[in-house]
Design a protein around this motif. Structure first.
Motif, short mmCIF file in Angstrom:
data_model
loop_
_atom_site.label_atom_id
_atom_site.label_comp_id
_atom_site.label_asym_id
_atom_site.label_seq_id
_atom_site.Cartn_x
_atom_site.Cartn_y
_atom_site.Cartn_z
N PRO A 139 0.79 -1.24 0.00
CA PRO A 139 0.00 0.00 0.00
C PRO A 139 0.82 1.28 0.00
O PRO A 139 0.30 2.35 -0.35
CB PRO A 139 -0.83 -0.11 1.28
N VAL A 140 2.09 1.21 0.36
CA VAL A 140 2.92 2.42 0.36
C VAL A 140 3.33 2.81 -1.06
O VAL A 140 3.74 3.95 -1.31
CB VAL A 140 4.17 2.23 1.25
N ASN A 141 3.20 1.88 -2.01
CA ASN A 141 3.61 2.12 -3.39
C ASN A 141 2.39 2.39 -4.28
O ASN A 141 1.33 1.80 -4.11
CB ASN A 141 4.35 0.90 -3.95
N SER A 142 2.55 3.28 -5.25
CA SER A 142 1.46 3.59 -6.17
C SER A 142 2.03 4.23 -7.43
O SER A 142 3.23 4.51 -7.51
CB SER A 142 0.43 4.53 -5.52
N ILE A 143 1.17 4.45 -8.42
CA ILE A 143 1.56 5.20 -9.61
C ILE A 143 0.50 6.27 -9.87
O ILE A 143 -0.64 6.14 -9.45
CB ILE A 143 1.74 4.30 -10.86
#
Length: 374
Positions: free
Chosen positions: A76-80
């Motif tokens: 959840p800490v990663n996204s685009i």
């Protein structure tokens, strides 16, 4: 919210060998979406890009890299964020070459925070380090998120100061987000991911290549309302960021130093060229809060009342019209770029622009370009 297929299409488009940002934007205008681009035949692709690039698009990106990135996105800490997303940084949309895709680690809500870039020498003096931390902390406590490049020296000090303040800090890096460069900043990178954010336009696994760092500098300045240079030699990369900031219409600030110090030469050169000499964070805050900067102060993301006899307030316009004006900003922009930014068809954008022009909200310029009037 994007579907997995949409995400895969954007990731694949960003990983095609030889396909640059400008070509991606042209393809989006021509085909409408990454999925349509990736399903097009070579003949239609060759009308927009070179034959070799068209061939690479048809054959697709490395599936293992895409799969690895999708796995990375499960955290959840990663996204685009992409050009098609409403939370894409509004200020960044107004630069000539916004990256189509950004990889994020941390708090995406910081993307559209009022932001101050702070940059400077990797080999900063102890006073330069102290100044960077102090200015960053004061600006952060005043509500400005601090953006920098996570390099050693001034950049790292600016991040530390920003994180100590209330508005946090953003690091724009020149590698994939699965790589920490320099390695000595590993602890800082973890703190930024937890309390602030890291951003990269480069796919996972991208190593520290010299040519990537000047590219990332346009993002640091582009998403900021102003840029402060703390210490810089005459041939410093920080001056690249400062000059990009000027070209993007941002305010540039510089801290003066001893006439005998090589690390003051760059700041003094900027001041001679028109950068504002600052002695305290208040000098910056007063300038930005006053709205006299080229980017329109802290409210300069493209909202507000247009001058020149406009018949409507932006907030009163209905449907897609306020969105189109936000995408237009106040910089000169061509209609193809507006189509990519807004996701609207060229017919719809043309009709809106004509209406805006008749109302005095927008000016039509030679070469099919448009500018929003203040």
């Amino acid at each position: 919210m994007k579907s997995i297929r949409d995400i895969e299409s954007w990731l694949s488009l960003g990983m095609i060998d030889g396909l640059g940002d400008e070509s991606i934007r042209r393809l989006l205008v021509a085909f409408g979406s990454p999925a349509e681009i990736l399903s097009a035949n070579i003949a239609s692709l060759e009308r927009v890009v070179k034959k070799k690039v068209a061939y690479n698009i048809v054959h697709g990106a490395d599936e293992k890299k895409i799969a690895a990135t999708l796995e990375w996105l499960k955290d959840p800490v990663n996204s685009i964020v992409t050009l098609a997303d409403s939370h894409y940084p509004a200020l960044l949309l107004n630069i000539p070459d916004p990256p189509p895709l950004l990889y994020l680690k941390g708090k995406p809500e910081l993307l559209n925070s009022p932001t101050l870039a702070i940059v400077g020498s990797r080999n900063a003096t102890p006073q330069g380090i102290a100044n960077a931390e102090a200015f960053a902390e004061a600006a952060s406590n005043a509500g400005l998120c601090i953006a920098s490049g996570m390099a050693s020296g001034v950049d790292a000090a600016a991040h530390r100061g920003g994180l100590r303040g209330s508005a946090a800090s953003i690091a724009v890096v020149g590698t994939g987000l699965d790589i920490v460069y320099p390695a000595s900043n590993r602890k800082l990178a973890h703190e930024l991911a937890e309390k602030g954010m890291l951003i990269s336009e480069f796919p996972l696994g991208t190593p520290a290549i010299a040519s990537n760092f000047p590219r990332r500098n346009r993002i640091i300045s582009g998403m900021s309302h102003g840029c402060l240079v703390v210490e810089a030699a005459l041939r410093s990369g920080s001056l690249i960021t400062a000059r990009q900031a000027l070209e993007q219409g941002r305010e540039v600030f510089a801290i003066p130093g001893s006439i005998h110090s090589p690390l003051s030469k760059g700041c003094h050169a900027l001041i001679k060229e028109g950068a504002k000499l600052v002695e305290s964070a208040d000098d910056i805050l007063d300038e930005l809060a006053g709205g006299s900067g080229r980017s329109g102060g802290l409210g300069g993301s493209g909202q507000g009342r247009a001058a020149g006899g406009a018949a409507h307030d932006v907030d009163e316009l209905q449907g897609s019209e306020p969105l189109l004006l936000r995408h237009l900003g106040h910089d000169i922009t061509d209609i193809d770029t507006l189509c990519v930014r807004s996701g609207l068809t060229i017919e719809t954008v043309s009709a809106m622009l004509l209406a805006f022009e008749l109302d005095g909200v927008v000016a039509s310029l030679p070469g099919g370009r448009y500018q929003r009037l203040r």
